[in-house]
Design a protein around this motif. Structure first.
Motif, mmCIF file in Angstrom:
data_model
loop_
_atom_site.group_PDB
_atom_site.id
_atom_site.type_symbol
_atom_site.label_atom_id
_atom_site.label_comp_id
_atom_site.label_asym_id
_atom_site.label_seq_id
_atom_site.Cartn_x
_atom_site.Cartn_y
_atom_site.Cartn_z
ATOM 1 N N VAL A 147 34.314 64.165 32.833
ATOM 2 C CA VAL A 147 35.098 63.227 32.009
ATOM 3 C C VAL A 147 35.527 63.947 30.743
ATOM 4 C CG1 VAL A 147 34.065 61.040 32.786
ATOM 5 C CG2 VAL A 147 32.955 62.338 30.953
ATOM 6 N N ALA A 185 31.321 58.901 37.445
ATOM 7 C CA ALA A 185 31.998 58.498 38.686
ATOM 8 C C ALA A 185 31.056 57.768 39.638
ATOM 9 C CB ALA A 185 32.588 59.729 39.373
ATOM 10 N N TRP A 208 36.166 59.565 27.141
ATOM 11 C CA TRP A 208 35.287 58.766 28.013
ATOM 12 C C TRP A 208 33.816 59.086 27.770
ATOM 13 C CZ3 TRP A 208 36.517 54.907 31.638
ATOM 14 C CH2 TRP A 208 37.882 54.615 31.721
ATOM 15 N N CYS A 221 31.956 51.986 33.944
ATOM 16 C CA CYS A 221 32.567 52.548 35.157
ATOM 17 C C CYS A 221 33.905 53.151 34.744
ATOM 18 C CB CYS A 221 32.720 51.469 36.234
ATOM 19 S SG CYS A 221 33.504 49.984 35.603
ATOM 20 N N GLN A 222 34.784 53.424 35.702
ATOM 21 C CA GLN A 222 35.991 54.192 35.364
ATOM 22 C C GLN A 222 37.283 53.399 35.295
ATOM 23 O OE1 GLN A 222 35.251 57.454 38.327
ATOM 24 N NE2 GLN A 222 35.563 58.719 36.531
#
Ligand SMILES: NC(=O)c1ccc[n+]([C@@H]2O[C@H](COP(=O)([O-])OP(=O)(O)OC[C@H]3O[C@@H](n4cnc5c(N)ncnc54)[C@H](O)[C@@H]3O)[C@@H](O)[C@H]2O)c1
Length: 321
Positions: free
Chosen positions: A143, A56, A147, A79-80
C-alpha cells in the motif's frame, strides 16, 4: 496486549510464516499455533478474532470470520474499498457480531481530551486542523503511504470535527517505488468550511505525530511523541472588533483586527497505552453487546475518504509524480 488482558483468553495464533509462529510461541505459550485461518473458524469455542495481516487480506479474512459467527477486530484500514466495507458492516449487523477497526488513536487519552475540549466549546469554532505523521519507514510495498499512515489522521479528524467531508484534494509523490507514494498531502473541507490538512510520509528524518487545531477562541498543539506535554493550549487568536460586533462593517476604518496572545497551558491527561484501551473496548463490547467507538461504520468512513483522496491523487498526478 492480548496475552495480558484478564478478560480475554488467547487460544490461537495464526500466521502463514513459521518464523512468526515461533515468535508467537515465545510470547503466548498458552496459545495453539496454526498457519490456517480455517482452524480458528472451525473452533466453536473461539468467539473473536483480531486480524493484523497485510491490508489486501483484511476483507476476505474478516468476511469469512463474521460469516462463521466470530466477532472481529481488524487492523486499519478496515479494507480496500467502500464496497468491501459496506459488505463487512452489513454482515456484522445481520449476524449481530461486533466489527471493530484498529483506529488506535481514538483510544488515545490526548486525542480524547482534545475531543472533549472541542465539544465543550473551549476552543470556540474550529477553523482548521493540520495533522502530520512522518517517519523514516516502515516503507511498505503493498500500500502507499496514504493507506498506511493516513487512516490514523483521518479517523482523528473525523472524530474531532464530527461533520461530513464536502471536498477533498490530494497530491502524492513516488520516489522509492513506481506508483507507490512515499509522501502525500491531503486536504479536506468539512461541512461549515472547517479545513483539515494531512501530511503523511515514510521518507522523513524525524518521527513526527503532531496536529495543530485552530479555533476562534483558542488554539492548541498536540504532540503524541512528547511524554509530558502532549497538548499545549494557547489563549491566542485574532478578534474582529466592529460597531455591530463580529464581521459587520461598511468600511475598513470601522473595524480592527486585534491579535490576542495570552497564556499557554498543559492540560492533564489520563494516559494509558492506547492498544490496551482498544483491546479493552473490543472485549467489553463483546461481553456487553454494545457498539465500539471505532466500529465498522467508522472504518467505512475512513476507507471512503481514502478512496476519494486516492482518486484525487491519481487525477492530479503528472508524469513525474
Ligand atoms: N494500528 C497501528 O498503529 C498499526 C501499526 C502497524 C501496522 N498496522 C496494521 O497491521 C497490519 C499488519 O501490519 P504489519 O506491519 O504487522 O505487517 P507484517 O507484514 O509485518 O505482518 C503481517 C503478518 O501476517 C501474516 N499473514 C499474511 N497473510 C496471512 C494469512 N492469509 N493468514 C495468516 N497469516 C498471514 C504474515 O506472515 C506476517 O507475519 C496492517 O494492516 C497494518 O496497516 C497497524
Amino acid at each position: 496486549v492480548l496475552t495480558q488482558h484478564s478478560g480475554a483468553d488467547l487460544r490461537w495464533v495464526c500466521d502463514a510464516s513459521s518464523a512468526a509462529r515461533d515468535r508467537a510461541a515465545r510470547i503466548a505459550p498458552g496459545a495453539r499455533l496454526t498457519a490456517s485461518v480455517s482452524d480458528l473458524l472451525e473452533d466453536d469455542s473461539l468467539r473473536a478474532l483480531v486480524i493484523a495481516t497485510p491490508v489486501a487480506s483484511h476483507f476476505p479474512i474478516a468476511l469469512e470470520a463474521l460469516e462463521a459467527g466470530k466477532h472481529v477486530l481488524v487492523e486499519k484500514p478496515l479494507c480496500q474499498t467502500v464496497l468491501e466495507a459496506e459488505r463487512l458492516c452489513s454482515t456484522a449487523e445481520r449476524s449481530r457480531r461486533i466489527l471493530m477497526v484498529g483506529h488506535t488513536f481514538l483510544y488515545n487519552g490526548a486525542v480524547r481530551r482534545i475531543k472533549a475540549m472541542i465539544d465543550n466549546g473551549e476552543l470556540g469554532e474550529i477553523r482548521y486542523i493540520f495533522s502530520r505523521r512522518l517517519n523514516l519507514g516502515i516503507v511498505r510495498q503493498d500500500v502507499d503511504v496514504l493507506w498506511s499512515l493516513a487512516p490514523h489522521d483521518l479517523s482523528i479528524l473525523n472524530y474531532w470535527v464530527g461533520r461530513p467531508v464536502r471536498k477533498v484534494s490530494a497530491v502524492g509523490h513516488c520516489y522509492l517505488q513506481p506508483n507507490i507514494a512515499d509522501v502525500a498531502f491531503a486536504h479536506l473541507t468539512y461541512e461549515g468550511n472547517i479545513a483539515g490538512h494531512v501530511q503523511v510520509s515514510w521518507l522523513d528524518p524525524s518521527k513526527v505525530r503532531q496536529a495543530t487545531v485552530v479555533g476562534s477562541k483558542r488554539m492548541l498543539f498536540y504532540d503524541d511523541m512528547s511524554a509530558d506535554s502532549r497538548i499545549v493550549v494557547y489563549d491566542k487568536g485574532v478578534d474582529i472588533d466592529g460597531p455591530d460586533g463580529l464581521g459587520r462593517f461598511e468600511t475598513y476604518a470601522q473595524h480592527q483586527l486585534k491579535v490576542r496572545a495570552g497564556d499557554a497551558w498543559l492540560p492533564k491527561i489520563e494516559f494509558r497505552e492506547p492498544l490496551v484501551e482498544q483491546i479493552e473496548e473490543f472485549v467489553t463490547c463483546i461481553v456487553d453487546d454494545r457498539k465500539p467507538l471505532a466500529d465498522g461504520r467508522n472504518g467505512l468512513e475512513v476507507v471512503s475518504l481514502l478512496e476519494r483522496l486516492s482518486l484525487a491523487m491519481r487525477m492530479g498526478a503528472g508524469p513525474d509524480d
